[in-house]
Design a protein around this motif. Structure first.
Motif, PDB file in Angstrom:
ATOM      1  N   VAL A   1       0.839  -1.215  -0.107  1.00 22.15           N
ATOM      2  CA  VAL A   1      -0.073  -0.112  -0.193  1.00 22.15           C
ATOM      3  C   VAL A   1       0.898   1.092   0.037  1.00 22.15           C
ATOM      4  CG1 VAL A   1      -0.285   0.155   2.540  1.00 22.15           C
ATOM      5  CG2 VAL A   1      -1.870   1.158   0.852  1.00 22.15           C
ATOM      6  N   PRO A   2       0.566   2.370  -0.671  1.00 25.69           N
ATOM      7  CA  PRO A   2       1.262   3.625  -0.820  1.00 25.69           C
ATOM      8  C   PRO A   2       1.138   4.131   0.495  1.00 25.69           C
ATOM      9  CG  PRO A   2       0.069   3.311  -2.730  1.00 25.69           C
ATOM     10  CD  PRO A   2      -0.289   2.317  -1.970  1.00 25.69           C
ATOM     11  N   GLN A   3       2.233   4.815   0.944  1.00 28.15           N
ATOM     12  CA  GLN A   3       2.537   5.409   2.288  1.00 28.15           C
ATOM     13  C   GLN A   3       1.062   6.590   2.312  1.00 28.15           C
ATOM     14  OE1 GLN A   3       4.454   5.610   4.867  1.00 28.15           O
ATOM     15  NE2 GLN A   3       3.865   7.183   5.774  1.00 28.15           N
ATOM     16  N   GLY A   4       0.972   7.481   1.402  1.00 30.03           N
ATOM     17  CA  GLY A   4      -0.259   8.326   1.463  1.00 30.03           C
ATOM     18  C   GLY A   4      -1.529   7.579   1.758  1.00 30.03           C
ATOM     19  N   GLU A   5      -1.811   6.481   0.990  1.00 32.65           N
ATOM     20  CA  GLU A   5      -3.330   5.925   1.160  1.00 32.65           C
ATOM     21  C   GLU A   5      -3.169   5.477   2.802  1.00 32.65           C
ATOM     22  OE1 GLU A   5      -5.583   2.248  -0.475  1.00 32.65           O
ATOM     23  OE2 GLU A   5      -3.816   3.064  -1.891  1.00 32.65           O
ATOM     24  N   LEU A   6      -2.249   4.792   3.295  1.00 37.32           N
ATOM     25  CA  LEU A   6      -2.204   4.410   4.418  1.00 37.32           C
ATOM     26  C   LEU A   6      -2.333   5.112   5.539  1.00 37.32           C
ATOM     27  CD1 LEU A   6      -2.230   1.896   6.421  1.00 37.32           C
ATOM     28  CD2 LEU A   6       0.365   1.709   6.304  1.00 37.32           C
TER      29      LEU A   6
END
Length: 229
Positions: free
Chosen positions: A86-91
């Motif tokens: 999962v991308p950092q921003g999404e998490l």
């Protein structure tokens, strides 16, 4: 002189023999077990990995809020593979409400990657391996071992455990590490995994940080700090 004796008694000092202190600690734990028969972690989880995620999210956050966030989080991300990808921003968006979301997201992704690279995607079962993972210290490792695997390697010391341990005279420690050592010396290993949950429940409901309810406390006859607030 009377004040000094009272202070020594409160802190479990030399005026109280070690065997008497051990007996009192055991009695206190037995009383709390009867009062709180269900005293495991309040963090909802379906696997040891989910428990590991939840304890990382619980830093500076209530268990209730973690459970709310985790319920939706685990619908979207279920495995170490999911968290590693999962991308950092999404998490960050998914865990925003738990606070410190940037650091927590970074730790969760790094932990998941380490599990995949070094542990075949499985949460390790030893203190030494757990504390090498991002976001996991000794306290959280103790919770994972105890709640996830039924392994007692130590005692998780949080703010409630620290406060009650000092008030009950079981430790003079200022640090979680010292308090943990003191508690481990007083209680049998078979009980270590229950201490955190029992003291948290009693600390939240009765022995609160401000205005503890000493008159209602089942330990007030054996607590050296009773009615001193």
């Amino acid at each position: 002189m009377a004040r000094m004796e009272s202070k020594n008694k409160k802190l479990g000092g030399s005026s109280e023999a070690k065997n008497a202190l051990v007996e009192r600690a055991g009695k206190a734990l037995a009383i709390l077990k009867r009062l709180y028969p269900c005293h495991g972690t309040a963090l909802k989880h379906g696997s040891v990995f989910q428990l590991s995620v939840a304890v990382i999210l619980s830093a500076q956050c209530t268990d209730a809020m973690v459970n709310i966030v985790a319920r939706e989080l685990f619908k979207k991300l279920k495995s170490p593979e999911d968290f590693a990808a999962v991308p950092q921003g999404e998490l960050e968006k998914l865990i925003y409400s738990t606070g410190f979301y940037r650091a927590k997201a970074k730790n969760l992704r790094a932990m998941a990657k380490a599990l995949l690279e070094k542990h075949d995607g499985t949460v390790p079962k030893t203190m030494g391996e757990l504390v090498k993972l991002h976001g996991i210290g000794r306290k959280t490792a103790n919770i994972i071992l105890s709640e996830g695997y039924g392994i007692a390697e130590g005692i998780a010391v949080d703010t409630h455990v620290k406060r009650l341990s000092v008030r009950l005279g079981f430790s003079r420690g200022k640090t979680p590490e010292r308090i943990e050592r003191d508690l481990m010396a007083l209680l049998p290993k078979k009980d270590w995994g229950e201490v955190n949950g029992l003291l948290i429940m009693h600390g939240r409901g009765v022995c609160t940080a401000r205005k503890p309810k000493c008159a209602e406390c089942v330990l007030n006859r054996i607590c050296p700090s009773a009615f001193m607030f």
